[in-house]
Design a protein around this motif. Sequence first.
Motif, PDB file in Angstrom:
ATOM      1  N   SER E  85      -5.823   7.307  16.289  1.00 39.13           N
ATOM      2  CA  SER E  85      -4.400   7.159  16.599  1.00 39.13           C
ATOM      3  C   SER E  85      -3.795   6.191  15.584  1.00 39.13           C
ATOM      4  O   SER E  85      -4.512   5.639  14.736  1.00 39.13           O
ATOM      5  N   VAL E  86      -2.482   5.990  15.670  1.00 36.58           N
ATOM      6  CA  VAL E  86      -1.767   5.219  14.654  1.00 36.58           C
ATOM      7  C   VAL E  86      -0.673   4.396  15.321  1.00 36.58           C
ATOM      8  O   VAL E  86      -0.186   4.755  16.398  1.00 36.58           O
ATOM      9  N   ALA E  87      -0.304   3.285  14.689  1.00 34.15           N
ATOM     10  CA  ALA E  87       0.873   2.530  15.124  1.00 34.15           C
ATOM     11  C   ALA E  87       1.613   2.026  13.883  1.00 34.15           C
ATOM     12  O   ALA E  87       1.028   1.883  12.809  1.00 34.15           O
ATOM     13  N   ARG E  88       2.910   1.803  14.071  1.00 30.43           N
ATOM     14  CA  ARG E  88       3.735   1.261  12.999  1.00 30.43           C
ATOM     15  C   ARG E  88       4.013  -0.208  13.287  1.00 30.43           C
ATOM     16  O   ARG E  88       4.329  -0.576  14.427  1.00 30.43           O
ATOM     17  N   LEU E  89       3.908  -1.058  12.260  1.00 27.13           N
ATOM     18  CA  LEU E  89       4.176  -2.485  12.401  1.00 27.13           C
ATOM     19  C   LEU E  89       5.358  -2.862  11.524  1.00 27.13           C
ATOM     20  O   LEU E  89       5.314  -2.629  10.303  1.00 27.13           O
ATOM     21  N   ASP E  90       6.365  -3.434  12.136  1.00 27.89           N
ATOM     22  CA  ASP E  90       7.499  -3.976  11.384  1.00 27.89           C
ATOM     23  C   ASP E  90       7.502  -5.481  11.541  1.00 27.89           C
ATOM     24  O   ASP E  90       7.446  -5.991  12.667  1.00 27.89           O
ATOM     25  N   LEU E  91       7.557  -6.184  10.437  1.00 25.81           N
ATOM     26  CA  LEU E  91       7.622  -7.642  10.482  1.00 25.81           C
ATOM     27  C   LEU E  91       8.785  -8.109   9.620  1.00 25.81           C
ATOM     28  O   LEU E  91       8.771  -7.913   8.389  1.00 25.81           O
ATOM     29  N   VAL E 110      -2.751  -0.580   6.645  1.00 25.36           N
ATOM     30  CA  VAL E 110      -2.286  -0.227   5.302  1.00 25.36           C
ATOM     31  C   VAL E 110      -0.908  -0.855   5.117  1.00 25.36           C
ATOM     32  O   VAL E 110       0.012  -0.566   5.885  1.00 25.36           O
ATOM     33  N   VAL E 111      -0.783  -1.697   4.127  1.00 32.95           N
ATOM     34  CA  VAL E 111       0.506  -2.362   3.887  1.00 32.95           C
ATOM     35  C   VAL E 111       1.381  -1.464   3.018  1.00 32.95           C
ATOM     36  O   VAL E 111       0.978  -1.060   1.924  1.00 32.95           O
ATOM     37  N   ILE E 112       2.585  -1.161   3.510  1.00 28.25           N
ATOM     38  CA  ILE E 112       3.502  -0.262   2.802  1.00 28.25           C
ATOM     39  C   ILE E 112       4.559  -1.045   2.036  1.00 28.25           C
ATOM     40  O   ILE E 112       4.912  -0.695   0.914  1.00 28.25           O
ATOM     41  N   GLU E 113       5.035  -2.105   2.664  1.00 27.67           N
ATOM     42  CA  GLU E 113       6.050  -2.941   2.020  1.00 27.67           C
ATOM     43  C   GLU E 113       5.791  -4.395   2.354  1.00 27.67           C
ATOM     44  O   GLU E 113       5.398  -4.713   3.488  1.00 27.67           O
ATOM     45  N   GLY E 114       6.065  -5.275   1.402  1.00 26.56           N
ATOM     46  CA  GLY E 114       5.986  -6.696   1.665  1.00 26.56           C
ATOM     47  C   GLY E 114       4.585  -7.261   1.545  1.00 26.56           C
ATOM     48  O   GLY E 114       3.684  -6.630   0.982  1.00 26.56           O
ATOM     49  N   ASP E 125     -20.854 -17.209  14.457  1.00 26.05           N
ATOM     50  CA  ASP E 125     -20.516 -18.551  13.994  1.00 26.05           C
ATOM     51  C   ASP E 125     -19.003 -18.759  13.898  1.00 26.05           C
ATOM     52  O   ASP E 125     -18.541 -19.673  13.219  1.00 26.05           O
ATOM     53  N   ASN E 126     -18.230 -17.887  14.566  1.00 31.54           N
ATOM     54  CA  ASN E 126     -16.766 -18.008  14.604  1.00 31.54           C
ATOM     55  C   ASN E 126     -16.117 -18.021  13.228  1.00 31.54           C
ATOM     56  O   ASN E 126     -15.073 -18.645  13.030  1.00 31.54           O
ATOM     57  N   VAL E 127     -16.710 -17.333  12.296  1.00 35.14           N
ATOM     58  CA  VAL E 127     -16.163 -17.259  10.943  1.00 35.14           C
ATOM     59  C   VAL E 127     -14.815 -16.541  10.973  1.00 35.14           C
ATOM     60  O   VAL E 127     -14.653 -15.547  11.675  1.00 35.14           O
ATOM     61  N   ILE E 128     -13.859 -17.057  10.214  1.00 35.07           N
ATOM     62  CA  ILE E 128     -12.576 -16.374  10.077  1.00 35.07           C
ATOM     63  C   ILE E 128     -12.503 -15.698   8.721  1.00 35.07           C
ATOM     64  O   ILE E 128     -12.833 -16.293   7.688  1.00 35.07           O
ATOM     65  N   TYR E 129     -12.111 -14.426   8.744  1.00 32.93           N
ATOM     66  CA  TYR E 129     -11.938 -13.652   7.523  1.00 32.93           C
ATOM     67  C   TYR E 129     -10.447 -13.444   7.334  1.00 32.93           C
ATOM     68  O   TYR E 129      -9.804 -12.773   8.129  1.00 32.93           O
ATOM     69  N   LEU E 130      -9.906 -14.032   6.292  1.00 30.08           N
ATOM     70  CA  LEU E 130      -8.466 -14.155   6.097  1.00 30.08           C
ATOM     71  C   LEU E 130      -8.090 -13.580   4.736  1.00 30.08           C
ATOM     72  O   LEU E 130      -8.716 -13.908   3.725  1.00 30.08           O
ATOM     73  N   LYS E 131      -7.093 -12.716   4.708  1.00 31.03           N
ATOM     74  CA  LYS E 131      -6.669 -12.128   3.434  1.00 31.03           C
ATOM     75  C   LYS E 131      -5.153 -12.034   3.352  1.00 31.03           C
ATOM     76  O   LYS E 131      -4.481 -11.777   4.358  1.00 31.03           O
ATOM     77  N   THR E 132      -4.632 -12.205   2.150  1.00 25.85           N
ATOM     78  CA  THR E 132      -3.228 -11.904   1.899  1.00 25.85           C
ATOM     79  C   THR E 132      -3.175 -10.514   1.291  1.00 25.85           C
ATOM     80  O   THR E 132      -3.812 -10.245   0.267  1.00 25.85           O
ATOM     81  N   LEU E 133      -2.434  -9.641   1.959  1.00 27.98           N
ATOM     82  CA  LEU E 133      -2.404  -8.232   1.572  1.00 27.98           C
ATOM     83  C   LEU E 133      -1.036  -7.879   0.996  1.00 27.98           C
ATOM     84  O   LEU E 133      -0.009  -8.163   1.616  1.00 27.98           O
ATOM     85  N   ASN E 134      -1.065  -7.259  -0.166  1.00 25.59           N
ATOM     86  CA  ASN E 134       0.176  -6.793  -0.769  1.00 25.59           C
ATOM     87  C   ASN E 134       0.320  -5.287  -0.592  1.00 25.59           C
ATOM     88  O   ASN E 134      -0.598  -4.627  -0.086  1.00 25.59           O
ATOM     89  N   LYS E 135       1.426  -4.785  -1.021  1.00 26.41           N
ATOM     90  CA  LYS E 135       1.723  -3.358  -0.936  1.00 26.41           C
ATOM     91  C   LYS E 135       0.523  -2.525  -1.422  1.00 26.41           C
ATOM     92  O   LYS E 135       0.027  -2.738  -2.531  1.00 26.41           O
ATOM     93  N   GLY E 153       5.371 -13.133   3.202  1.00 25.88           N
ATOM     94  CA  GLY E 153       6.203 -12.959   2.016  1.00 25.88           C
ATOM     95  C   GLY E 153       7.639 -13.344   2.287  1.00 25.88           C
ATOM     96  O   GLY E 153       7.961 -13.944   3.321  1.00 25.88           O
ATOM     97  N   THR E 154       8.502 -12.964   1.377  1.00 29.95           N
ATOM     98  CA  THR E 154       9.903 -13.358   1.479  1.00 29.95           C
ATOM     99  C   THR E 154      10.799 -12.171   1.817  1.00 29.95           C
ATOM    100  O   THR E 154      12.020 -12.284   1.827  1.00 29.95           O
ATOM    101  N   THR E 155      10.167 -11.029   2.077  1.00 31.13           N
ATOM    102  CA  THR E 155      10.953  -9.846   2.441  1.00 31.13           C
ATOM    103  C   THR E 155      10.341  -9.233   3.697  1.00 31.13           C
ATOM    104  O   THR E 155       9.255  -9.617   4.125  1.00 31.13           O
ATOM    105  N   THR E 156      11.056  -8.287   4.254  1.00 30.35           N
ATOM    106  CA  THR E 156      10.539  -7.521   5.382  1.00 30.35           C
ATOM    107  C   THR E 156       9.196  -6.886   5.003  1.00 30.35           C
ATOM    108  O   THR E 156       8.993  -6.497   3.859  1.00 30.35           O
ATOM    109  N   ALA E 157       8.304  -6.801   5.978  1.00 36.59           N
ATOM    110  CA  ALA E 157       7.017  -6.132   5.727  1.00 36.59           C
ATOM    111  C   ALA E 157       6.874  -4.938   6.670  1.00 36.59           C
ATOM    112  O   ALA E 157       7.330  -4.970   7.816  1.00 36.59           O
ATOM    113  N   LEU E 158       6.233  -3.889   6.133  1.00 31.64           N
ATOM    114  CA  LEU E 158       5.980  -2.676   6.911  1.00 31.64           C
ATOM    115  C   LEU E 158       4.519  -2.305   6.709  1.00 31.64           C
ATOM    116  O   LEU E 158       4.004  -2.363   5.584  1.00 31.64           O
TER     117      LEU E 158
END
Lengths: 209, 209, 209, 209, 209, 209
Positions: E85-91, E110-114, E125-135, E153-158
Amino acid sequence: MFIPLLFIFSLLFASSQASVVDFCVADLSLPDGPAGYPCKKPSTVTENDFAYSGLVPGNTSNIIKAAVTPAFVAQFPGVNGLGISVARLDLAVDGVIPMHTHPGASEILVVIEGTICAGFISSFDNVIYLKTLNKGDIMIFPQGLLHFQINSGTTTALAYASFSSPFPGLQVTDFAFFKNNLPTELLAKTTFLDIAQIKKLKAVLGGTN
Amino acid sequence: MFIPLLFIFSLLFASSQASVVDFCVADLSLPDGPAGYPCKKPSTVTENDFAYSGLVPGNTSNIIKAAVTPAFVAQFPGVNGLGISVARLDLAVDGVIPMHTHPGASEILVVIEGTICAGFISSFDNVIYLKTLNKGDIMIFPQGLLHFQINSGTTTALAYASFSSPFPGLQVTDFAFFKNNLPTELLAKTTFLDIAQIKKLKAVLGGTN
Amino acid sequence: MFIPLLFIFSLLFASSQASVVDFCVADLSLPDGPAGYPCKKPSTVTENDFAYSGLVPGNTSNIIKAAVTPAFVAQFPGVNGLGISVARLDLAVDGVIPMHTHPGASEILVVIEGTICAGFISSFDNVIYLKTLNKGDIMIFPQGLLHFQINSGTTTALAYASFSSPFPGLQVTDFAFFKNNLPTELLAKTTFLDIAQIKKLKAVLGGTN
Amino acid sequence: MFIPLLFIFSLLFASSQASVVDFCVADLSLPDGPAGYPCKKPSTVTENDFAYSGLVPGNTSNIIKAAVTPAFVAQFPGVNGLGISVARLDLAVDGVIPMHTHPGASEILVVIEGTICAGFISSFDNVIYLKTLNKGDIMIFPQGLLHFQINSGTTTALAYASFSSPFPGLQVTDFAFFKNNLPTELLAKTTFLDIAQIKKLKAVLGGTN
Amino acid sequence: MFIPLLFIFSLLFASSQASVVDFCVADLSLPDGPAGYPCKKPSTVTENDFAYSGLVPGNTSNIIKAAVTPAFVAQFPGVNGLGISVARLDLAVDGVIPMHTHPGASEILVVIEGTICAGFISSFDNVIYLKTLNKGDIMIFPQGLLHFQINSGTTTALAYASFSSPFPGLQVTDFAFFKNNLPTELLAKTTFLDIAQIKKLKAVLGGTN
Amino acid sequence: MFIPLLFIFSLLFASSQASVVDFCVADLSLPDGPAGYPCKKPSTVTENDFAYSGLVPGNTSNIIKAAVTPAFVAQFPGVNGLGISVARLDLAVDGVIPMHTHPGASEILVVIEGTICAGFISSFDNVIYLKTLNKGDIMIFPQGLLHFQINSGTTTALAYASFSSPFPGLQVTDFAFFKNNLPTELLAKTTFLDIAQIKKLKAVLGGTN
């Protein structure tokens, strides 16, 4: 002295018997779901739900000179939920089961009579695995891959195909392409087949557009 | 300032909540299927659907001096679709849970009181794996294999058995052989047991033919 | 007369025995895969692979006054591939198993001693299902949902938890939030907790950033 | 004009081909796991991995006058991971495949020659489902349940059994009870069989203790 | 000459077509089960059952400045039984999808915008996996683990999130803790959060007790 | 006062952490199996194993004017064992993804830019389900069925396809038929295509025989 054992055993496990789901004969009158059909009540199930005599010789007096007779869940409700089904293949001399896939199952073919040339095509570099099978030989066709069987001998051939699902599905490529109203232009674009070829086979198989 | 957050959060995810299938409490009034029973509507589900107090001490005043009390899906509908269930085993001194299989589940036994001698038989060279288990010990019985438990201590024994299915099934070999109308001749042929032995146990367990 | 039967039976099924995979005791020295660990050779497996005595009373002389002792595949390799595992829960008076999830399994809790207040939270409208469980009571916690157990009685409590997987996983929310280097700012943003609260719990649990 | 298409198509999908797992022919030299054996490299796989000629007529010159010849993953590595396998059953006149279970698979029997009386026993009230099968008839045996086949005709019988697993397992009740070192006392206690009966069959099948 | 082929082909495979379960569009008017909803009759299914236009931009004019629009089985019945299944995320700028889990599915984003900062927390061990994702970047969140996404980021993200189930579930930790009637005392005991913090967030989210 | 909590918590759950299998990043250097690849050791896994930046715009300067860029397990080992993967589809004006199947997965397509005409063919009466999809529309293609996508707009189209498996497979019908050494005679017999048509497409795609 033995009577108490009988009596007590009966009581002892009585409640657990209500939860036994040893089998789930399909109630085809109800809607199916992703895992198959709802079960008939165990009390209405008889030995006839678990056996099937419908895999009779198919009529091969046709142009492909072959017949497929399935015992999938729709014909043989006893296989519902059990992860397996069977079909009978009859191939007259020169008979062909054309290119097809089973979207939901792997298949094992057992040759009972005659000689069958069978093959499947992998998506790994499009390798073709091709074998001539004689009486008693078996071959496996992995799930979802294109495969075919032809009678490569000089006598009638008979084989049984087992499937890893009660509803393996059956998609014959020629039917999918030419036996519906898929527009000729679209089919040409997505298969690279010539328009003339498409029209010819649509005419044969009853396709429109 | 906080009100908008509450309001908007509620709206925000509202539509997704309709599709939550966190659990699927069995509606035993509807026909089951290969994956279990249809779900009760979430709005009718209460905390009482997820807890069960029916695993009371079994009555072991019988010849096997043992009792099995299940919490399978038929008794405890909350386990439907969740891949797990439990049963309580009570064994008086000299109590025996006779040879049986669970056709659809593996089992872990946890001994709470007393001493239990348990074993299962592999189909690999018919090896028997036999252990004496004391309080706190656990043992795994792989799916579908013949196994048994006997009280090998001098006090009452209590254990809980967990299963990897909400409907593990339970096939007691003695019941399967002697507590039905399976013809004596056929049973002798397929088990190599003597006719006299079969007739004796059929008499005990209420079998006919 | 009997010797031939023995002899011939042995031969008859000999080849099929090589393919029996009744069980798959984990070889923890090899890398695991999505379905579990590779199997030890059946010839090296003994009865000790199927039983485990390590579920000893946990030390509850700590601030949560509770201890969890697992028999997952890492501790009890016999459960590998069998879809089930077990853990022991000890709760001293006022003991708490804090909010957590098992990402890969449902759980059934069986209370052996004492009184436990347990609950889980559904994602359907965030309903909380809360029960007080006495000796012999059981409760089911559906896969992946937040749940907890606390000793709500006046004596020590003991319970066994069974899981529908050999590696159920265990994610304690407090540990996930506060016992690592997840930046405080980020945690505040994604949990709405106050910075002071986060710093306080990070200090307790050893988190940084 | 066509050359570019060839060239570009090759490039286009090249990277996806490395991830195709259309099949997974077992590398029997490596340890198996819960889901089967590791795969041979696709580049070393040939058509011979997908066909098998080993289902030759079994030798029925023995006391059960029957033979089972399997094509499970150990004999036919091509079925690895595909959810299906096959075996050949030869039954001379009066031949018997004794009571047994397949712990990990359902079975469909297809009768090729002769007449076979087959049956299985449900754990639901121990009902026996019994059928006489003639040439072309099929019967389903649900997973894990006790079943048997006997030649009930006046000629040799031949059948193929398909299974819903590449390693269905095979537990013959007589072997499990009498063809190992399971102590006679323990067996008597857990099966209610007479000591004399047990000793007699242990002698036949080579059991000790 | 072509007519017979058409005629005979139609007959030949006719019976097998009744058993095809290529898809199982959910009939949401019937009760669901552990494997999903019962199927609509294939004859009533149209192309509109397989496409969905409801993933419109969400309204982010709220305090979290974000919106999740799902296409789970409840919104898009065509995915029933198909494992996805799929969902859309607007931020909006500074938008946040707060800490949550999907109890029944893994997710790929999958990052489409922002630009989105996303992370998940392992129970190892409660490791956190953290990434900055671009388009164009993607990230996987394994089943059942706590994770979050924020617009860094500084713009809307989709972004689009795909799930390995038609009903992945969604448990937002804040909602589970603070948006119901879970008693404050109990929550404090099981989360180590301060009473004041709990009361503050209960007030925001509408929780009682 | 807080130090002991930290200390004891660490000890408390320490043993369970060794058995956590939250994820299973593929070690592509080891042989895969039916369930996927063996896992990398968790201690060597970093955030880079869970994110992927390789879904860059494909080169559509080719005759089909389209490109498929996969993030299956071979490209993105983080999806191993998690039941999901993704691919990027680029279609220039008039671009075509030709008829193909994914033998092991269902697919959801999300259109990001442009207009795509997509369709799949059911094996139920060979019905074709055809839709024109605009930006934001989604479509589901059930497992194993023939389907295609074409750019039916006047601008470049971009879409992401999600799959219900880490290794969905990809069998392009034209490649399977014409891009190997499958003998022309055999192909003609099993597809009803004309010899001339076959030879023409074999020439284009590099097939022999």
